[in-house]
Design a protein around this motif. Structure first.
Motif, PDB file in Angstrom:
ATOM      1  N   VAL A  15      90.298  25.083 -35.486  1.00 16.07           N
ATOM      2  CA  VAL A  15      89.524  25.142 -34.253  1.00 16.07           C
ATOM      3  C   VAL A  15      90.490  24.847 -33.120  1.00 16.07           C
ATOM      4  N   CYS A  16      90.206  25.379 -31.954  1.00 14.51           N
ATOM      5  CA  CYS A  16      91.118  25.150 -30.838  1.00 14.51           C
ATOM      6  C   CYS A  16      90.370  25.191 -29.519  1.00 14.51           C
ATOM      7  N   GLY A  49      84.951  17.011 -32.251  1.00 16.42           N
ATOM      8  CA  GLY A  49      83.861  16.747 -33.179  1.00 16.42           C
ATOM      9  C   GLY A  49      83.944  17.550 -34.461  1.00 16.42           C
ATOM     10  N   ALA A  50      84.671  18.665 -34.424  1.00 17.40           N
ATOM     11  CA  ALA A  50      84.825  19.521 -35.596  1.00 17.40           C
ATOM     12  C   ALA A  50      86.156  19.311 -36.313  1.00 17.40           C
ATOM     13  N   SER A  51      86.936  18.328 -35.875  1.00 18.33           N
ATOM     14  CA  SER A  51      88.314  18.191 -36.365  1.00 18.33           C
ATOM     15  C   SER A  51      88.577  16.889 -37.092  1.00 18.33           C
ATOM     16  N   ASP A  52      89.271  17.005 -38.220  1.00 18.09           N
ATOM     17  CA  ASP A  52      89.800  15.833 -38.909  1.00 18.09           C
ATOM     18  C   ASP A  52      91.212  15.535 -38.413  1.00 18.09           C
ATOM     19  N   VAL A  53      91.959  16.596 -38.090  1.00 18.13           N
ATOM     20  CA  VAL A  53      93.322  16.482 -37.579  1.00 18.13           C
ATOM     21  C   VAL A  53      93.373  17.210 -36.247  1.00 18.13           C
ATOM     22  N   ILE A  54      93.900  16.536 -35.236  1.00 16.79           N
ATOM     23  CA  ILE A  54      93.984  17.099 -33.889  1.00 16.79           C
ATOM     24  C   ILE A  54      95.438  17.091 -33.453  1.00 16.79           C
TER      25      ILE A  54
END
Length: 171
Positions: A15-16, A49-54
């Motif tokens: 996601v981005c 909110g959709a990310s485990d790793v950012i």
């Protein structure tokens, strides 16, 4: 970073978000190139909110995430263009995290740690580890559902090692 993620986690979903709108093109390009789903999100909050790793990659002096947006177990890898005015991550996130630097003396001057030291919320003694200590096993990495921030300001030795691996892969 998307290419590196694919190398270690081939089936990830990306996601981005980018405030200038370039995330739509980026998502399409990465989906096509990497063969994994990439979704352009409508906001930084939605992306977090959709990310485990950012991965954050900005040269900006304005923070780009908020603590309330993060999953409790999120890992944030800060690898933007570092300079004495940059601050991608709010200091409340840094203080609440297992904070890992590439070189603490460097991150305290030009990395995210600089802002936390300036506002009194952290000192160099609050740094959990330098990345080399995690990589060589002298300090454990993730030990549960903790929030982790990895602050990469770039070091000559690490850049040389990364360059050598890239050279070997391309050669």
């Amino acid at each position: 970073m998307a290419r590196a993620a694919k190398a270690v986690q081939p089936d990830f979903k990306g996601v981005c978000y980018a405030p200038d709108g370039s995330h739509e093109t980026f998502a399409a390009e990465m989906s096509a190139e990497l063969g994994v789903p990439f979704t352009a999100m409508s906001s930084a909050e939605e992306m977090c909110g959709a990310s485990d790793v950012i991965y954050t990659q900005t040269p900006g002096s304005t923070t780009c995430v908020e603590k309330s947006w993060l999953k409790p177990h999120a890992t944030i890898i800060c690898s933007g263009s570092d300079q004495p005015t940059k601050q991608e991550i709010p200091t409340d996130i840094l203080k609440a995290s297992k904070y890992v630097s590439d070189l603490t003396k460097q991150t305290s001057k030009v990395g995210e740690l600089r802002s936390a030291i300036a506002d009194g919320s952290m000192t160099e003694a609050d740094v959990y580890a330098e990345i080399g200590e995690v990589c060589n096993g002298s300090k454990p990495g993730r030990e549960g559902d903790e929030l982790i921030v990895v602050d990469l300001t770039g070091t000559g030795a690490q850049d040389a090692a990364i360059g050598q691996v890239a050279w070997e892969k391309m050669g």
